[in-house]
Motif scaffolding. Structure first.
Motif, PDB file in Angstrom:
ATOM      1  N   ARG A   1     -97.794   7.150  56.279  1.00 32.82           N
ATOM      2  CA  ARG A   1     -96.996   8.381  56.272  1.00 32.82           C
ATOM      3  C   ARG A   1     -97.523   9.365  57.312  1.00 32.82           C
ATOM      4  O   ARG A   1     -96.751  10.032  58.009  1.00 32.82           O
ATOM      5  CB  ARG A   1     -97.014   9.020  54.883  1.00 32.82           C
ATOM      6  N   GLN A   2     -98.851   9.462  57.410  1.00 35.16           N
ATOM      7  CA  GLN A   2     -99.447  10.383  58.368  1.00 35.16           C
ATOM      8  C   GLN A   2     -99.105   9.980  59.803  1.00 35.16           C
ATOM      9  O   GLN A   2     -98.834  10.837  60.649  1.00 35.16           O
ATOM     10  CB  GLN A   2    -100.968  10.417  58.185  1.00 35.16           C
ATOM     11  N   ALA A   3     -99.094   8.690  60.077  1.00 31.37           N
ATOM     12  CA  ALA A   3     -98.728   8.216  61.411  1.00 31.37           C
ATOM     13  C   ALA A   3     -97.290   8.607  61.742  1.00 31.37           C
ATOM     14  O   ALA A   3     -96.977   8.963  62.886  1.00 31.37           O
ATOM     15  CB  ALA A   3     -98.913   6.706  61.502  1.00 31.37           C
ATOM     16  N   ALA A   4     -96.404   8.530  60.729  1.00 29.98           N
ATOM     17  CA  ALA A   4     -95.015   8.934  60.949  1.00 29.98           C
ATOM     18  C   ALA A   4     -94.925  10.429  61.231  1.00 29.98           C
ATOM     19  O   ALA A   4     -94.203  10.862  62.140  1.00 29.98           O
ATOM     20  CB  ALA A   4     -94.164   8.552  59.740  1.00 29.98           C
ATOM     21  N   TRP A   5     -95.665  11.230  60.453  1.00 30.66           N
ATOM     22  CA  TRP A   5     -95.663  12.682  60.671  1.00 30.66           C
ATOM     23  C   TRP A   5     -96.170  13.024  62.061  1.00 30.66           C
ATOM     24  O   TRP A   5     -95.648  13.918  62.737  1.00 30.66           O
ATOM     25  CB  TRP A   5     -96.542  13.374  59.622  1.00 30.66           C
ATOM     26  N   GLU A   6     -97.217  12.321  62.491  1.00 31.26           N
ATOM     27  CA  GLU A   6     -97.814  12.598  63.797  1.00 31.26           C
ATOM     28  C   GLU A   6     -97.065  11.920  64.940  1.00 31.26           C
ATOM     29  O   GLU A   6     -97.409  12.111  66.105  1.00 31.26           O
ATOM     30  CB  GLU A   6     -99.277  12.155  63.796  1.00 31.26           C
ATOM     31  N   GLU A   7     -96.066  11.105  64.596  1.00 30.01           N
ATOM     32  CA  GLU A   7     -95.247  10.401  65.582  1.00 30.01           C
ATOM     33  C   GLU A   7     -96.123   9.550  66.501  1.00 30.01           C
ATOM     34  O   GLU A   7     -96.064   9.637  67.721  1.00 30.01           O
ATOM     35  CB  GLU A   7     -94.386  11.395  66.371  1.00 30.01           C
ATOM     36  N   ARG A   8     -96.927   8.688  65.860  1.00 27.43           N
ATOM     37  CA  ARG A   8     -97.818   7.787  66.577  1.00 27.43           C
ATOM     38  C   ARG A   8     -97.352   6.350  66.398  1.00 27.43           C
ATOM     39  O   ARG A   8     -97.037   5.904  65.279  1.00 27.43           O
ATOM     40  CB  ARG A   8     -99.251   7.924  66.044  1.00 27.43           C
ATOM     41  N   THR A   9     -97.301   5.600  67.481  1.00 26.28           N
ATOM     42  CA  THR A   9     -96.951   4.184  67.424  1.00 26.28           C
ATOM     43  C   THR A   9     -98.050   3.414  66.690  1.00 26.28           C
ATOM     44  O   THR A   9     -99.235   3.702  66.852  1.00 26.28           O
ATOM     45  CB  THR A   9     -96.780   3.621  68.844  1.00 26.28           C
ATOM     46  N   ILE A  10     -97.635   2.438  65.874  1.00 25.63           N
ATOM     47  CA  ILE A  10     -98.592   1.632  65.119  1.00 25.63           C
ATOM     48  C   ILE A  10     -98.435   0.162  65.485  1.00 25.63           C
ATOM     49  O   ILE A  10     -97.364  -0.279  65.914  1.00 25.63           O
ATOM     50  CB  ILE A  10     -98.413   1.806  63.597  1.00 25.63           C
ATOM     51  N   ALA A  11     -99.507  -0.602  65.318  1.00 30.07           N
ATOM     52  CA  ALA A  11     -99.480  -2.057  65.489  1.00 30.07           C
ATOM     53  C   ALA A  11     -99.662  -2.676  64.105  1.00 30.07           C
ATOM     54  O   ALA A  11    -100.664  -2.413  63.429  1.00 30.07           O
ATOM     55  CB  ALA A  11    -100.586  -2.506  66.433  1.00 30.07           C
ATOM     56  N   VAL A  12     -98.694  -3.485  63.676  1.00 36.91           N
ATOM     57  CA  VAL A  12     -98.636  -3.989  62.303  1.00 36.91           C
ATOM     58  C   VAL A  12     -98.731  -5.507  62.275  1.00 36.91           C
ATOM     59  O   VAL A  12     -98.038  -6.198  63.028  1.00 36.91           O
ATOM     60  CB  VAL A  12     -97.328  -3.557  61.609  1.00 36.91           C
TER      61      VAL A  12
ATOM     62  N   ASP B   1     -92.557   2.276  65.981  1.00 41.47           N
ATOM     63  CA  ASP B   1     -92.550   3.730  65.890  1.00 41.47           C
ATOM     64  C   ASP B   1     -92.090   4.064  64.474  1.00 41.47           C
ATOM     65  O   ASP B   1     -90.893   3.941  64.161  1.00 41.47           O
ATOM     66  CB  ASP B   1     -91.594   4.340  66.920  1.00 41.47           C
ATOM     67  N   PRO B   2     -93.003   4.444  63.572  1.00 39.41           N
ATOM     68  CA  PRO B   2     -92.626   4.670  62.168  1.00 39.41           C
ATOM     69  C   PRO B   2     -91.816   5.951  62.006  1.00 39.41           C
ATOM     70  O   PRO B   2     -92.209   7.014  62.492  1.00 39.41           O
ATOM     71  CB  PRO B   2     -93.982   4.774  61.461  1.00 39.41           C
ATOM     72  N   LEU B   3     -90.683   5.849  61.316  1.00 41.10           N
ATOM     73  CA  LEU B   3     -89.790   6.983  61.162  1.00 41.10           C
ATOM     74  C   LEU B   3     -89.825   7.572  59.758  1.00 41.10           C
ATOM     75  O   LEU B   3     -89.955   8.768  59.571  1.00 41.10           O
ATOM     76  CB  LEU B   3     -88.355   6.576  61.534  1.00 41.10           C
ATOM     77  N   THR B   4     -89.720   6.720  58.749  1.00 38.61           N
ATOM     78  CA  THR B   4     -89.773   7.196  57.358  1.00 38.61           C
ATOM     79  C   THR B   4     -89.975   6.011  56.429  1.00 38.61           C
ATOM     80  O   THR B   4     -89.682   4.867  56.793  1.00 38.61           O
ATOM     81  CB  THR B   4     -88.469   7.937  56.977  1.00 38.61           C
ATOM     82  N   ILE B   5     -90.482   6.283  55.240  1.00 38.00           N
ATOM     83  CA  ILE B   5     -90.629   5.272  54.201  1.00 38.00           C
ATOM     84  C   ILE B   5     -89.583   5.545  53.127  1.00 38.00           C
ATOM     85  O   ILE B   5     -89.422   6.690  52.681  1.00 38.00           O
ATOM     86  CB  ILE B   5     -92.038   5.296  53.592  1.00 38.00           C
ATOM     87  N   THR B   6     -88.877   4.506  52.718  1.00 35.43           N
ATOM     88  CA  THR B   6     -87.840   4.666  51.711  1.00 35.43           C
ATOM     89  C   THR B   6     -87.949   3.561  50.674  1.00 35.43           C
ATOM     90  O   THR B   6     -88.485   2.481  50.958  1.00 35.43           O
ATOM     91  CB  THR B   6     -86.433   4.656  52.360  1.00 35.43           C
ATOM     92  N   PHE B   7     -87.458   3.821  49.462  1.00 39.40           N
ATOM     93  CA  PHE B   7     -87.436   2.811  48.402  1.00 39.40           C
ATOM     94  C   PHE B   7     -86.075   2.146  48.452  1.00 39.40           C
ATOM     95  O   PHE B   7     -85.054   2.754  48.125  1.00 39.40           O
ATOM     96  CB  PHE B   7     -87.686   3.466  47.049  1.00 39.40           C
ATOM     97  N   LEU B   8     -86.042   0.886  48.883  1.00 38.04           N
ATOM     98  CA  LEU B   8     -84.789   0.202  49.163  1.00 38.04           C
ATOM     99  C   LEU B   8     -84.774  -1.156  48.485  1.00 38.04           C
ATOM    100  O   LEU B   8     -85.679  -1.969  48.685  1.00 38.04           O
ATOM    101  CB  LEU B   8     -84.629   0.036  50.685  1.00 38.04           C
ATOM    102  N   ASP B   9     -83.750  -1.389  47.666  1.00 39.82           N
ATOM    103  CA  ASP B   9     -83.587  -2.687  46.990  1.00 39.82           C
ATOM    104  C   ASP B   9     -84.850  -3.093  46.218  1.00 39.82           C
ATOM    105  O   ASP B   9     -85.278  -4.249  46.250  1.00 39.82           O
ATOM    106  CB  ASP B   9     -83.228  -3.778  48.000  1.00 39.82           C
ATOM    107  N   GLY B  10     -85.467  -2.143  45.528  1.00 34.56           N
ATOM    108  CA  GLY B  10     -86.592  -2.455  44.658  1.00 34.56           C
ATOM    109  C   GLY B  10     -87.933  -2.564  45.336  1.00 34.56           C
ATOM    110  O   GLY B  10     -88.911  -2.979  44.698  1.00 34.56           O
ATOM    111  N   THR B  11     -88.021  -2.201  46.604  1.00 34.49           N
ATOM    112  CA  THR B  11     -89.309  -2.275  47.284  1.00 34.49           C
ATOM    113  C   THR B  11     -89.431  -1.150  48.302  1.00 34.49           C
ATOM    114  O   THR B  11     -88.429  -0.587  48.755  1.00 34.49           O
ATOM    115  CB  THR B  11     -89.474  -3.641  47.996  1.00 34.49           C
ATOM    116  N   HIS B  12     -90.676  -0.816  48.643  1.00 33.01           N
ATOM    117  CA  HIS B  12     -90.913   0.225  49.638  1.00 33.01           C
ATOM    118  C   HIS B  12     -90.725  -0.347  51.034  1.00 33.01           C
ATOM    119  O   HIS B  12     -91.269  -1.415  51.353  1.00 33.01           O
ATOM    120  CB  HIS B  12     -92.331   0.792  49.497  1.00 33.01           C
ATOM    121  N   CYS B  13     -89.972   0.356  51.857  1.00 31.94           N
ATOM    122  CA  CYS B  13     -89.667  -0.118  53.198  1.00 31.94           C
ATOM    123  C   CYS B  13     -89.944   0.968  54.230  1.00 31.94           C
ATOM    124  O   CYS B  13     -89.812   2.165  53.948  1.00 31.94           O
ATOM    125  CB  CYS B  13     -88.202  -0.533  53.304  1.00 31.94           C
ATOM    126  N   LEU B  14     -90.316   0.514  55.401  1.00 30.63           N
ATOM    127  CA  LEU B  14     -90.509   1.406  56.532  1.00 30.63           C
ATOM    128  C   LEU B  14     -89.318   1.273  57.467  1.00 30.63           C
ATOM    129  O   LEU B  14     -88.980   0.169  57.898  1.00 30.63           O
ATOM    130  CB  LEU B  14     -91.794   1.040  57.286  1.00 30.63           C
TER     131      LEU B  14
END
Length: 234
Positions: free
Chosen positions: A142-153, A168-181
């Motif tokens: 979440r902090q990486a998204a707030w800071e608008e920092r690219t991540i390697a996953v 480039d992480p934008l937001t985390i959402t609860f979608l179809d029963g699981t947490h998604c980025l």
């Protein structure tokens, strides 16, 4: 620890722990001695906090002087209970703890009648099936998204095939029963949805995509509303 910080920490412990909270429980929660707890309780009372109880029995925060009173209509209280209770059940550990803390703060700020309604709300939320386990640090994501920092996953698709994605992480959402980025994938050069439970690890790079997160998120959400995804990123 500065005395002011210690007093704030004690106030939060009084909000969070089941009442009445013993001096021992408060000492373990705040990392100080029981003698210090008794002195700090007296200090907080002198500052205006209404704290019921005594040594050998425990302490209950009746009125929180550090927070002004709030007022809500009954439906707002029910909505707060449903929303925060839902977060305690589907949120990652840090968010679940924050939601629980927020409920205790609300009880301290509400007038007694509304605090009673909050505690015994007619509506609540209950999930019998927990979301898939997340092994990454969702707070750091979440902090990486707030800071608008690219991540390697390090990511696994539905078949278990692993790839390293730069996102480039934008937001985390609860979608179809699981947490998604929701993210922009540099490999695919397009927006994608990634399940957090399929992420083994991630690192935050020194590359920034500021200030494009909000317009990117707005564009991605518009796409999702026009054509909901048939499956999560694989």
């Amino acid at each position: 620890m500065p005395r002011t910080d210690r007093l704030f920490q004690l106030m939060q412990a009084l909000r969070d722990l089941p009442a009445p909270a013993t001096a021992l429980a408060l000492a373990l929660e705040t990392g100080v001695s029981e003698r210090t707890i008794y002195r700090d309780i007296d200090t907080l009372r002198g500052l205006g906090a209404v704290i019921d109880g005594e040594a050998g029995f425990g302490f209950t925060l009746i009125e929180d002087a550090t927070l002004p009173p709030l007022g809500f209509v009954p439906e707002e209280i029910e909505a707060l209970v449903v929303g925060l209770t839902e977060v305690t059940q589907i949120g990652d550990p840090a968010l679940a703890k924050a939601a629980k803390s927020a409920l205790t703060k609300l009880k301290s700020r509400l007038p007694s009648a509304q605090a009673h309604r909050l505690k015994h709300a007619v509506l609540t939320a209950k999930r019998f099936y927990k979301p898939p386990t997340i092994v990454i640090d969702a707070s750091a994501l979440r902090q990486a998204a707030w800071e608008e920092r690219t991540i390697a996953v390090d990511y696994a698709d539905a078949k278990g095939k692993r790839t390293v994605r730069e996102l480039d992480p934008l937001t985390i959402t609860f979608l179809d029963g699981t947490h998604c980025l929701l993210a922009y994938c540099h490999l695919r050069e397009d927006y994608r949805v990634f399940r957090l439970d399929r992420m083994e690890d991630f690192t935050v790079t020194d590359r920034s995509f500021r200030p494009r997160r909000i317009p990117m998120l707005r564009e991605f959400k518009a796409r999702l509303e026009a054509e909901p995804p048939r499956h999560i990123q694989s």
